[in-house]
Design a protein around this motif. Structure first.
Motif, PDB file in Angstrom:
ATOM      1  N   MET A 106       0.843  -1.201   0.000  1.00 49.50           N
ATOM      2  CA  MET A 106       0.000   0.000   0.000  1.00 49.50           C
ATOM      3  C   MET A 106       0.879   1.251   0.000  1.00 49.50           C
ATOM      4  SD  MET A 106      -2.996   1.087   2.691  1.00 49.50           S
ATOM      5  CE  MET A 106      -4.165   2.362   2.288  1.00 49.50           C
ATOM      6  N   ILE A 107       0.462   2.251  -0.762  1.00 50.90           N
ATOM      7  CA  ILE A 107       1.194   3.520  -0.799  1.00 50.90           C
ATOM      8  C   ILE A 107       0.227   4.652  -0.446  1.00 50.90           C
ATOM      9  CG2 ILE A 107       2.479   5.147  -2.215  1.00 50.90           C
ATOM     10  CD1 ILE A 107       3.472   2.848  -3.881  1.00 50.90           C
ATOM     11  N   ILE A 108       0.621   5.438   0.541  1.00 48.09           N
ATOM     12  CA  ILE A 108      -0.168   6.590   0.976  1.00 48.09           C
ATOM     13  C   ILE A 108       0.648   7.855   0.737  1.00 48.09           C
ATOM     14  CG2 ILE A 108      -1.266   7.742   2.938  1.00 48.09           C
ATOM     15  CD1 ILE A 108      -1.698   4.979   4.196  1.00 48.09           C
ATOM     16  N   ASP A 109       0.054   8.790   0.020  1.00 46.55           N
ATOM     17  CA  ASP A 109       0.671  10.108  -0.173  1.00 46.55           C
ATOM     18  C   ASP A 109       0.073  11.038   0.872  1.00 46.55           C
ATOM     19  OD1 ASP A 109       1.533  12.602  -0.952  1.00 46.55           O
ATOM     20  OD2 ASP A 109       1.132  12.302  -3.085  1.00 46.55           O
ATOM     21  N   PHE A 110       0.877  11.408   1.874  1.00 46.80           N
ATOM     22  CA  PHE A 110       0.364  12.164   3.010  1.00 46.80           C
ATOM     23  C   PHE A 110       0.330  13.674   2.749  1.00 46.80           C
ATOM     24  CE2 PHE A 110      -0.253  13.405   7.414  1.00 46.80           C
ATOM     25  CZ  PHE A 110      -0.931  12.338   7.951  1.00 46.80           C
ATOM     26  N   HIS A 111       0.649  14.115   1.540  1.00 42.99           N
ATOM     27  CA  HIS A 111       0.756  15.560   1.320  1.00 42.99           C
ATOM     28  C   HIS A 111       0.328  15.902  -0.109  1.00 42.99           C
ATOM     29  CE1 HIS A 111       3.082  19.397   2.521  1.00 42.99           C
ATOM     30  NE2 HIS A 111       2.389  19.687   1.424  1.00 42.99           N
TER      31      HIS A 111
ATOM     32  N   ALA B 171     -10.128  16.953  -7.663  1.00 40.48           N
ATOM     33  CA  ALA B 171     -10.068  15.581  -7.148  1.00 40.48           C
ATOM     34  C   ALA B 171      -9.854  14.574  -8.273  1.00 40.48           C
ATOM     35  CB  ALA B 171     -11.351  15.259  -6.378  1.00 40.48           C
ATOM     36  N   GLU B 172     -10.525  14.770  -9.398  1.00 35.58           N
ATOM     37  CA  GLU B 172     -10.398  13.833 -10.507  1.00 35.58           C
ATOM     38  C   GLU B 172      -8.970  13.791 -11.040  1.00 35.58           C
ATOM     39  OE1 GLU B 172     -12.620  16.175 -10.208  1.00 35.58           O
ATOM     40  OE2 GLU B 172     -14.558  15.159 -10.068  1.00 35.58           O
ATOM     41  N   GLY B 173      -8.347  14.964 -11.121  1.00 38.87           N
ATOM     42  CA  GLY B 173      -6.973  15.027 -11.596  1.00 38.87           C
ATOM     43  C   GLY B 173      -6.004  14.361 -10.641  1.00 38.87           C
ATOM     44  N   LEU B 174      -6.205  14.571  -9.361  1.00 40.17           N
ATOM     45  CA  LEU B 174      -5.349  13.937  -8.355  1.00 40.17           C
ATOM     46  C   LEU B 174      -5.504  12.423  -8.398  1.00 40.17           C
ATOM     47  CD1 LEU B 174      -3.469  13.884  -5.916  1.00 40.17           C
ATOM     48  CD2 LEU B 174      -5.457  14.354  -4.458  1.00 40.17           C
ATOM     49  N   ARG B 175      -6.738  11.931  -8.493  1.00 42.90           N
ATOM     50  CA  ARG B 175      -6.967  10.482  -8.492  1.00 42.90           C
ATOM     51  C   ARG B 175      -6.383   9.830  -9.748  1.00 42.90           C
ATOM     52  NH1 ARG B 175     -12.382   8.649  -8.051  1.00 42.90           N
ATOM     53  NH2 ARG B 175     -11.662   6.862  -6.849  1.00 42.90           N
ATOM     54  N   ALA B 176      -6.436  10.527 -10.872  1.00 41.25           N
ATOM     55  CA  ALA B 176      -5.827   9.999 -12.100  1.00 41.25           C
ATOM     56  C   ALA B 176      -4.313   9.911 -11.943  1.00 41.25           C
ATOM     57  CB  ALA B 176      -6.189  10.881 -13.290  1.00 41.25           C
ATOM     58  N   SER B 177      -3.720  10.930 -11.314  1.00 37.88           N
ATOM     59  CA  SER B 177      -2.282  10.928 -11.055  1.00 37.88           C
ATOM     60  C   SER B 177      -1.910   9.804 -10.093  1.00 37.88           C
ATOM     61  CB  SER B 177      -1.863  12.281 -10.476  1.00 37.88           C
ATOM     62  OG  SER B 177      -0.509  12.277 -10.072  1.00 37.88           O
TER      63      SER B 177
ATOM     64  N   GLY C 239       0.466   4.468  -8.855  1.00 36.04           N
ATOM     65  CA  GLY C 239       0.270   3.317  -7.987  1.00 36.04           C
ATOM     66  C   GLY C 239       0.036   3.696  -6.543  1.00 36.04           C
ATOM     67  N   ILE C 240      -0.516   4.883  -6.319  1.00 35.13           N
ATOM     68  CA  ILE C 240      -0.806   5.368  -4.966  1.00 35.13           C
ATOM     69  C   ILE C 240      -2.248   5.001  -4.608  1.00 35.13           C
ATOM     70  CG2 ILE C 240      -1.088   7.431  -3.534  1.00 35.13           C
ATOM     71  CD1 ILE C 240       1.203   8.687  -5.174  1.00 35.13           C
ATOM     72  N   ASP C 241      -2.421   4.408  -3.447  1.00 33.04           N
ATOM     73  CA  ASP C 241      -3.735   3.923  -3.037  1.00 33.04           C
ATOM     74  C   ASP C 241      -4.575   4.975  -2.319  1.00 33.04           C
ATOM     75  OD1 ASP C 241      -3.335   0.898  -3.626  1.00 33.04           O
ATOM     76  OD2 ASP C 241      -1.578   1.450  -2.447  1.00 33.04           O
ATOM     77  N   LEU C 242      -3.911   5.834  -1.563  1.00 32.83           N
ATOM     78  CA  LEU C 242      -4.639   6.804  -0.742  1.00 32.83           C
ATOM     79  C   LEU C 242      -3.893   8.130  -0.745  1.00 32.83           C
ATOM     80  CD1 LEU C 242      -6.126   6.072   2.789  1.00 32.83           C
ATOM     81  CD2 LEU C 242      -5.010   8.232   2.294  1.00 32.83           C
ATOM     82  N   GLY C 243      -4.635   9.212  -0.952  1.00 37.54           N
ATOM     83  CA  GLY C 243      -4.045  10.545  -0.907  1.00 37.54           C
ATOM     84  C   GLY C 243      -4.642  11.357   0.223  1.00 37.54           C
TER      85      GLY C 243
ATOM     86  N   GLU D 130     -10.252   2.229  -4.592  1.00 39.07           N
ATOM     87  CA  GLU D 130      -9.035   2.621  -5.296  1.00 39.07           C
ATOM     88  C   GLU D 130      -8.938   4.146  -5.328  1.00 39.07           C
ATOM     89  OE1 GLU D 130      -9.495   0.825  -9.114  1.00 39.07           O
ATOM     90  OE2 GLU D 130      -8.638  -1.079  -8.452  1.00 39.07           O
ATOM     91  N   GLN D 131      -7.704   4.643  -5.235  1.00 37.98           N
ATOM     92  CA  GLN D 131      -7.443   6.083  -5.247  1.00 37.98           C
ATOM     93  C   GLN D 131      -8.356   6.813  -4.244  1.00 37.98           C
ATOM     94  OE1 GLN D 131      -7.534   4.457  -8.689  1.00 37.98           O
ATOM     95  NE2 GLN D 131      -5.529   4.059  -7.781  1.00 37.98           N
ATOM     96  N   ARG D 132      -8.312   6.315  -3.038  1.00 34.07           N
ATOM     97  CA  ARG D 132      -9.097   6.881  -1.941  1.00 34.07           C
ATOM     98  C   ARG D 132      -8.512   8.232  -1.517  1.00 34.07           C
ATOM     99  NH1 ARG D 132      -9.240   3.791   3.898  1.00 34.07           N
ATOM    100  NH2 ARG D 132     -10.608   5.230   5.046  1.00 34.07           N
ATOM    101  N   LEU D 133      -9.366   9.161  -1.143  1.00 37.80           N
ATOM    102  CA  LEU D 133      -8.922  10.458  -0.643  1.00 37.80           C
ATOM    103  C   LEU D 133      -9.438  10.681   0.769  1.00 37.80           C
ATOM    104  CD1 LEU D 133      -9.571  12.836  -3.698  1.00 37.80           C
ATOM    105  CD2 LEU D 133      -7.474  11.604  -3.116  1.00 37.80           C
TER     106      LEU D 133
END
Length: 270
Positions: A1-6, A36-42, A47-51, A82-85
């Motif tokens: 799992m990969i979480i982008d915390f920022h 949000a759509e642009g971030l989730r596509a990125s 391969g990031i699961d949660l932002g 997938e691509q949870r925020l």
């Protein structure tokens, strides 16, 4: 799992204007459209699961609208497979009702708050900021702050390592997160003064600028259990940031802590 915390996004109606204005300030080409759509596509590409979305309250009057947007993001994307925020909340240290607002945010289930001394024009060791940090820590609400240089205020740093040390001495907040490895573009002083302190450091933006040898040294001196993976999207490419950490000469366990385990602990995710 990969979480982008920022990460950062904006409501659709202001995203184009906000991204255009900020791009001119930071002199960087944005990696998403700011929505949000642009971030989730990125995130999907990287391969990031949660932002984790970090809003900034630059004016007291923005509190209600920013919290409403944060709540909307959590309701809309907080349970995605997938691509949870997950959006944190924001608050201004000048807010006279900060104590009540923090209790409200905690009760509403927000996992933390973001402050940005540069954009809020309050130095990190100012009494107003100390009071806010103390109140948040008292109720168990993590706080993430910008730290170090910011192109918005190029001639003045509002959060330096020495200011941070003063806050740690006077307030001793729990779960304080320092963005940009503790001092954006000043990693030597951050390493010297902040590694080993009771803070988390995130890798946002910095992971594309700090030398690998220094980054590894900072991780080992500070402890991999206190480092959070972050990108500062849209101001860096998320996929590039992921690849840098994956290729870094750290152990698989250290990378797992940084990529997800530490963030899961702060966010209350099992």
């Amino acid at each position: 799992m990969i979480i982008d915390f920022h990460t950062h996004i904006f409501p659709k109606k202001i995203a184009e204007r906000a991204i255009s204005r900020l791009s001119a300030i930071v002199n960087l080409k944005p990696g998403t459209n700011g929505c949000a759509e642009g971030l989730r596509a990125s995130m999907q590409k990287a391969g990031i699961d949660l932002g984790v979305v970090l809003p900034v309250v630059t004016d007291i009057r923005q509190f209600d609208s920013i919290v409403r947007f944060a709540a909307f993001l959590n309701e809309t994307y907080g349970s995605c497979q997938e691509q949870r925020l997950i959006s944190l909340a924001g608050i201004h240290p000048d807010d006279p009702d900060y104590k009540e607002r923090l209790v409200l945010l905690k009760r509403e289930g927000f996992a933390g708050i973001k402050v940005h001394p540069n954009y809020q024009n309050v130095e990190f060791n100012d009494l107003r900021m100390k009071n806010l940090l103390y109140a948040a820590s008292e109720i168990g609400l993590p706080v993430i702050t910008h730290a170090g240089f910011d192109p918005y205020t190029p001639d003045h740093e509002f959060c330096t390592p020495d200011m941070i040390l003063e806050v740690l001495k006077d307030v001793a907040p729990e779960n304080l997160i320092l963005a940009h490895l503790g001092s954006n573009e000043n990693y030597e002083e951050a390493e010297e003064k902040l590694c080993g302190q009771n803070v988390y450091l995130d890798t946002a933006y910095s992971i594309t600028h700090v030398k690998e040898a220094q980054f590894i040294r900072m991780v080992r001196k500070h402890g991999a259990d206190k480092i959070l993976f972050g990108t500062d999207s849209p101001w860096t490419d998320q996929k590039t940031c992921v690849e840098i950490l994956k290729k870094c000469a750290l152990t698989d366990w250290e990378k797992e802590l940084i990529f997800s385990k530490n963030a899961m602990k702060l966010l209350g995710i099992r």
